[in-house]
Design a protein around this motif. Structure first.
Motif, PDB file in Angstrom:
ATOM      1  N   THR A 167      19.835  36.994  35.404  1.00  0.00           N
ATOM      2  CA  THR A 167      19.872  38.125  34.955  1.00  0.00           C
ATOM      3  C   THR A 167      19.785  39.289  36.098  1.00  0.00           C
ATOM      4  OG1 THR A 167      19.536  37.497  32.809  1.00  0.00           O
ATOM      5  CG2 THR A 167      19.493  39.754  33.121  1.00  0.00           C
ATOM      6  N   LEU A 168      18.675  38.857  36.792  1.00  0.00           N
ATOM      7  CA  LEU A 168      18.294  39.642  38.046  1.00  0.00           C
ATOM      8  C   LEU A 168      19.538  39.913  38.959  1.00  0.00           C
ATOM      9  CD1 LEU A 168      14.811  38.786  38.653  1.00  0.00           C
ATOM     10  CD2 LEU A 168      15.511  41.233  37.996  1.00  0.00           C
ATOM     11  N   GLN A 203      22.295  42.172  37.684  1.00  0.00           N
ATOM     12  CA  GLN A 203      21.857  43.531  37.982  1.00  0.00           C
ATOM     13  C   GLN A 203      22.353  43.919  39.347  1.00  0.00           C
ATOM     14  OE1 GLN A 203      20.346  46.060  35.999  1.00  0.00           O
ATOM     15  NE2 GLN A 203      20.317  47.586  37.809  1.00  0.00           N
ATOM     16  N   LYS A 204      22.040  42.961  40.208  1.00  0.00           N
ATOM     17  CA  LYS A 204      22.341  43.215  41.702  1.00  0.00           C
ATOM     18  C   LYS A 204      23.913  43.078  41.965  1.00  0.00           C
ATOM     19  CE  LYS A 204      17.969  43.738  42.886  1.00  0.00           C
ATOM     20  NZ  LYS A 204      17.667  45.233  43.296  1.00  0.00           N
ATOM     21  N   GLU A 239      26.125  44.382  40.595  1.00  0.00           N
ATOM     22  CA  GLU A 239      27.082  45.723  40.411  1.00  0.00           C
ATOM     23  C   GLU A 239      28.329  45.622  40.106  1.00  0.00           C
ATOM     24  OE1 GLU A 239      26.659  48.362  44.063  1.00  0.00           O
ATOM     25  OE2 GLU A 239      24.685  47.967  44.057  1.00  0.00           O
ATOM     26  N   GLN A 240      28.334  45.041  38.393  1.00  0.00           N
ATOM     27  CA  GLN A 240      29.428  44.754  37.921  1.00  0.00           C
ATOM     28  C   GLN A 240      30.346  43.675  38.548  1.00  0.00           C
ATOM     29  OE1 GLN A 240      28.456  48.324  38.296  1.00  0.00           O
ATOM     30  NE2 GLN A 240      27.181  47.586  36.474  1.00  0.00           N
ATOM     31  N   THR A 287      12.340  39.123  31.491  1.00  0.00           N
ATOM     32  CA  THR A 287      13.228  40.053  32.052  1.00  0.00           C
ATOM     33  C   THR A 287      12.671  41.660  31.688  1.00  0.00           C
ATOM     34  OG1 THR A 287      15.207  38.516  31.517  1.00  0.00           O
ATOM     35  CG2 THR A 287      15.658  40.914  31.918  1.00  0.00           C
ATOM     36  N   GLY A 346      11.788  43.995  35.264  1.00  0.00           N
ATOM     37  CA  GLY A 346      12.278  45.250  35.051  1.00  0.00           C
ATOM     38  C   GLY A 346      11.353  46.250  35.327  1.00  0.00           C
ATOM     39  N   LEU A 406      11.891  46.341  39.363  1.00  0.00           N
ATOM     40  CA  LEU A 406      12.929  47.199  39.391  1.00  0.00           C
ATOM     41  C   LEU A 406      12.378  48.705  39.059  1.00  0.00           C
ATOM     42  CD1 LEU A 406      16.025  45.125  37.763  1.00  0.00           C
ATOM     43  CD2 LEU A 406      15.493  45.405  40.102  1.00  0.00           C
ATOM     44  N   GLN A 427      11.509  50.052  36.399  1.00  0.00           N
ATOM     45  CA  GLN A 427      12.209  50.686  35.018  1.00  0.00           C
ATOM     46  C   GLN A 427      10.926  50.898  34.185  1.00  0.00           C
ATOM     47  OE1 GLN A 427      14.773  47.640  34.000  1.00  0.00           O
ATOM     48  NE2 GLN A 427      16.647  48.549  35.307  1.00  0.00           N
TER      49      GLN A 427
END
Length: 113
Positions: free
Chosen positions: A21-22, A25-26, A28-29, A74, A78, A82, A84
């Motif tokens: 999952t990390l 995120q990295k 970028e779609q 997660t 985050g 990250l 967040q």
């Protein structure tokens, strides 16, 4: 297979899912190849180890633990990695997930523990 092996495989599955999952995120779609490939490898690893845990643990119990702890880890990563933020309702919800996992593991007679 022993319960220790099944729970060990489940723990590895959870860690792989969180790492995957990390990398999601990295990625970028899916626009960055290396993180996208790493994500795929870790997700495949996660499902492989989850399938190993399912040799002994019931699906509902294993999936509840895998999903619940994956969400919690997660969210923690985050916040810590990250940077967040989580508001109060998010923290309450995560605490409820932890509580559910604790109930399943300590009070349920359905599992292989």
């Amino acid at each position: 297979m022993t319960p220790a092996y099944a729970y060990g495989a489940l723990a590895i599955a959870i860690v792989c899912e969180v790492i995957g999952t990390l990398f999601l995120q990295k990625s970028e779609q899916f626009s960055k190849l290396a993180p996208t490939l790493a994500m795929a490898v870790f997700y495949v690893g996660s499902f492989f180890f989850l399938s190993q845990a399912l040799k002994l643990l019931p699906l509902g119990i294993a999936y509840a633990i895998w999903g619940g702890l994956g969400i919690v880890l997660t969210a923690v990563i985050g916040v810590v990695v990250l940077r967040q933020t989580l508001d109060t309702p998010a923290m309450v919800g995560i605490a409820m997930i932890v509580g559910g996992v604790v109930v399943v593991n300590t009070l349920s007679q359905s599992g292989g523990h």
